[in-house]
Scaffold this motif. Structure first.
Motif, PDB file in Angstrom:
ATOM      1  N   THR A 367      81.278  -1.848  82.034  1.00  0.00           N
ATOM      2  CA  THR A 367      82.647  -2.346  82.079  1.00  0.00           C
ATOM      3  C   THR A 367      83.207  -2.432  80.662  1.00  0.00           C
ATOM      4  OG1 THR A 367      82.005  -4.660  81.869  1.00  0.00           O
ATOM      5  CG2 THR A 367      82.044  -3.726  84.099  1.00  0.00           C
ATOM      6  N   ILE A 368      84.514  -2.686  80.577  1.00  0.00           N
ATOM      7  CA  ILE A 368      85.128  -2.881  79.257  1.00  0.00           C
ATOM      8  C   ILE A 368      84.465  -4.056  78.541  1.00  0.00           C
ATOM      9  CG2 ILE A 368      87.257  -3.429  78.032  1.00  0.00           C
ATOM     10  CD1 ILE A 368      87.259  -0.650  79.203  1.00  0.00           C
ATOM     11  N   LYS A 369      84.099  -5.094  79.295  1.00  0.00           N
ATOM     12  CA  LYS A 369      83.414  -6.246  78.691  1.00  0.00           C
ATOM     13  C   LYS A 369      82.062  -5.834  78.128  1.00  0.00           C
ATOM     14  CE  LYS A 369      82.060 -11.019  79.621  1.00  0.00           C
ATOM     15  NZ  LYS A 369      82.018 -12.124  80.633  1.00  0.00           N
ATOM     16  N   ASP A 370      81.333  -4.952  78.827  1.00  0.00           N
ATOM     17  CA  ASP A 370      80.058  -4.443  78.311  1.00  0.00           C
ATOM     18  C   ASP A 370      80.272  -3.711  76.996  1.00  0.00           C
ATOM     19  OD1 ASP A 370      78.576  -5.398  80.480  1.00  0.00           O
ATOM     20  OD2 ASP A 370      78.874  -3.565  81.631  1.00  0.00           O
ATOM     21  N   TYR A 371      81.289  -2.856  76.967  1.00  0.00           N
ATOM     22  CA  TYR A 371      81.575  -2.103  75.738  1.00  0.00           C
ATOM     23  C   TYR A 371      81.997  -3.031  74.604  1.00  0.00           C
ATOM     24  CZ  TYR A 371      81.130   2.440  78.023  1.00  0.00           C
ATOM     25  OH  TYR A 371      80.638   3.551  78.660  1.00  0.00           O
ATOM     26  N   SER A 372      82.674  -4.120  74.959  1.00  0.00           N
ATOM     27  CA  SER A 372      83.060  -5.097  73.934  1.00  0.00           C
ATOM     28  C   SER A 372      81.826  -5.735  73.312  1.00  0.00           C
ATOM     29  CB  SER A 372      83.952  -6.179  74.562  1.00  0.00           C
ATOM     30  OG  SER A 372      84.270  -7.171  73.610  1.00  0.00           O
ATOM     31  N   THR A 373      80.874  -6.105  74.147  1.00  0.00           N
ATOM     32  CA  THR A 373      79.628  -6.700  73.633  1.00  0.00           C
ATOM     33  C   THR A 373      78.857  -5.689  72.785  1.00  0.00           C
ATOM     34  OG1 THR A 373      79.493  -8.071  75.630  1.00  0.00           O
ATOM     35  CG2 THR A 373      77.506  -7.884  74.294  1.00  0.00           C
ATOM     36  N   LEU A 374      78.761  -4.459  73.261  1.00  0.00           N
ATOM     37  CA  LEU A 374      78.067  -3.416  72.499  1.00  0.00           C
ATOM     38  C   LEU A 374      78.725  -3.172  71.156  1.00  0.00           C
ATOM     39  CD1 LEU A 374      77.317  -0.768  75.282  1.00  0.00           C
ATOM     40  CD2 LEU A 374      75.612  -2.009  73.921  1.00  0.00           C
ATOM     41  N   ALA A 375      80.068  -3.185  71.134  1.00  0.00           N
ATOM     42  CA  ALA A 375      80.788  -2.918  69.893  1.00  0.00           C
ATOM     43  C   ALA A 375      80.505  -3.971  68.828  1.00  0.00           C
ATOM     44  CB  ALA A 375      82.294  -2.838  70.166  1.00  0.00           C
ATOM     45  N   ASN A 376      80.163  -5.173  69.269  1.00  0.00           N
ATOM     46  CA  ASN A 376      79.882  -6.259  68.319  1.00  0.00           C
ATOM     47  C   ASN A 376      78.441  -6.259  67.823  1.00  0.00           C
ATOM     48  OD1 ASN A 376      82.240  -8.371  67.965  1.00  0.00           O
ATOM     49  ND2 ASN A 376      82.346  -7.675  70.089  1.00  0.00           N
ATOM     50  N   LEU A 377      77.611  -5.458  68.464  1.00  0.00           N
ATOM     51  CA  LEU A 377      76.213  -5.358  68.023  1.00  0.00           C
ATOM     52  C   LEU A 377      76.064  -4.218  67.025  1.00  0.00           C
ATOM     53  CD1 LEU A 377      74.410  -5.738  71.490  1.00  0.00           C
ATOM     54  CD2 LEU A 377      74.579  -7.473  69.689  1.00  0.00           C
ATOM     55  N   PRO A 378      75.262  -4.406  65.976  1.00  0.00           N
ATOM     56  CA  PRO A 378      75.043  -3.306  65.017  1.00  0.00           C
ATOM     57  C   PRO A 378      74.236  -2.174  65.660  1.00  0.00           C
ATOM     58  CG  PRO A 378      73.655  -5.189  64.462  1.00  0.00           C
ATOM     59  CD  PRO A 378      74.562  -5.642  65.568  1.00  0.00           C
ATOM     60  N   TYR A 379      74.157  -1.036  64.966  1.00  0.00           N
ATOM     61  CA  TYR A 379      73.449   0.123  65.505  1.00  0.00           C
ATOM     62  C   TYR A 379      71.982  -0.215  65.769  1.00  0.00           C
ATOM     63  CZ  TYR A 379      71.128   4.680  65.532  1.00  0.00           C
ATOM     64  OH  TYR A 379      70.354   5.760  65.854  1.00  0.00           O
TER      65      TYR A 379
END
Length: 427
Positions: A367-379
């Motif tokens: 979901t967009i929320k999943d992508y939001s969480t992923l975007a805040n995590l470093p590589y």
């Protein structure tokens, strides 16, 4: 993971004229009928326009409902009742004009008017679709519960039909020139609404690709959890007749339609400055997240969901003020209708992501929320970092652990060693 339902707050806040039609439905069935109703009504609001990105738009929407066979998606046909009386009136008046012409011009049918309608089936040829759009001053609604009806025709006429759908979405001029019957048709400012349903297997024959521009013009509602047995016993005698309810709502929509035509003046729909800011920030953030997570091909869908939000708000605002909207030349969106439209778009954007992945045979179900969480995590990161980041995002420790395990199972993350993770690029 099953796709999300439309929020309960949406149903609680709907305009009364629409809310009464939803009261006897629940779950997926209610979502299907709501979205189908909004899509049908998007083709029934003549002379109401709004400016989005410096271009004038009417309220027309394209909707595609995808679900397993016999899962309830066919319920969308109930929504057709909302436009049935309008369709019958237009068709009757048009047929009367044709009969009159034929009676007065026996043997000379060169100038005979074409049949005008509001509702057209999905198995219409591209040439006939051009004709319907040209004849109809206030647009048409295509309703088809079996996507195969359209797909069969597309095999022969994909280029023409796809071009019409892509251009009509933005009211761009369409034209057809054929040597076989010396036919030339031009349609300026075409207005078309689509209400379609089908199965997952019917998706690719219908749209061909998610990169041809047609995919991004649709709102999608996708589910695969309608396989359980449904109680088919007759409802209680004192229960509300659903068909009658929708016919009664259709009568009110007919009155609104006739009044908007009779007044013959344009009503300008507008968002407030605060609503524009919220639209830009909501879709802009989704665009940023998906871009950062490598979903470049999906960005056109994100951008067109902004226009979909605008059109949904236009429809809802008109319905809320259906008894008075024609008394003014301006229709300003109320915050309640903007929030309904925004919540619907946020939910259906996740559905669109799922459908997008069906083309790639890589249904991650993020979901967009999943992508939001992923975007805040470093590589590359360790669990402690993720927990700390989650705390800043108001994500509890247990929820973040569940998220990390889910991303591992979906192969979005890999575990380098115990407690250490790395993202898989372009997941």
């Amino acid at each position: 993971m099953a796709n999300k339902f439309i929020k309960e707050s949406v149903y609680e806040s709907l305009p009364i004229i629409l809310k009464q039609g939803m009261e006897t439905f629940e779950g997926r069935e209610r979502d299907v009928i709501l979205m189908s109703s909004l899509a049908v009504l998007s083709g029934c609001l003549p002379n109401i326009t709004g400016v989005y990105d410096d271009k004038k738009y009417f309220s027309n929407l394209y909707l595609l409902i995808l679900a397993p066979p016999a899962s309830g998606k066919g319920r969308m046909n109930i929504a057709a009742l909302l436009a049935e009386r309008i369709h019958a009136k237009i068709k009757s008046d048009s047929q009367a004009a044709i009969d009159k012409y034929k009676s007065e011009n026996k043997g000379n049918l060169k100038g005979c008017p074409k049949l005008d309608v509001k509702i057209v089936p999905g198995n219409v040829s591209s040439a006939k679709l051009y004709t319907h759009l040209k004849v109809s001053k206030n647009g048409i609604v295509m309703i088809e519960s079996e996507a195969d009806s359209i797909s069969a025709m597309l095999k022969q006429e994909w280029g023409d039909f796809s071009d019409v759908l892509r251009k009509a979405y933005h009211h761009e001029k369409i034209s057809l020139s054929r040597e076989t019957d010396d036919k030339f048709i031009e349609v300026f400012n075409p207005k078309l609404s689509l209400v379609l349903s089908g199965t997952k297997n019917q998706l690719k024959p219908l749209l061909q690709s998610h990169e041809n521009g047609l995919f991004s013009r649709f709102l999608y509602y996708y589910f695969n959890d309608g396989t359980e047995w449904k109680d088919v016993a007759p409802r209680k005698e004192d229960s509300i007749d659903r068909m009658q309810t929708f016919q009664q709502i259709g009568d009110s929509i007919y009155d609104l339609y006739q009044t908007l035509i009779t007044n013959n003046r344009t009503i300008s729909f507008e968002l407030t400055n605060k609503q524009w800011d919220e639209l830009n920030s909501t879709l802009g953030y989704a665009n940023y997240l998906l871009n950062k997570n490598g979903k470049i091909s999906f960005l056109s869908s994100v951008k067109r969901h902004g226009l979909m939000l605008f059109r949904l708000a236009m429809i809802l605002s008109t319905l809320r003020k259906h008894k008075t909207v024609f008394n003014s030349e301006k229709l300003v969106c109320e915050d309640v209708d903007f929030q309904i439209a925004k919540n619907i778009v946020k939910t259906l954007l996740d559905h669109a992501l799922t459908v997008f992945e069906l083309f790639e045979n890589k249904a991650l179900g993020l979901t967009i929320k999943d992508y939001s969480t992923l975007a805040n995590l470093p590589y590359q990161f360790e669990r402690g970092q993720a927990i700390a980041i989650g705390r800043d995002l108001d994500i509890p420790e247990r929820t973040m652990d569940y998220f990390l395990n889910r991303m591992l199972n979906k192969k979005v993350l890999i575990r380098i060693k115990p407690g250490f993770y790395r993202k898989i690029k372009n997941s």
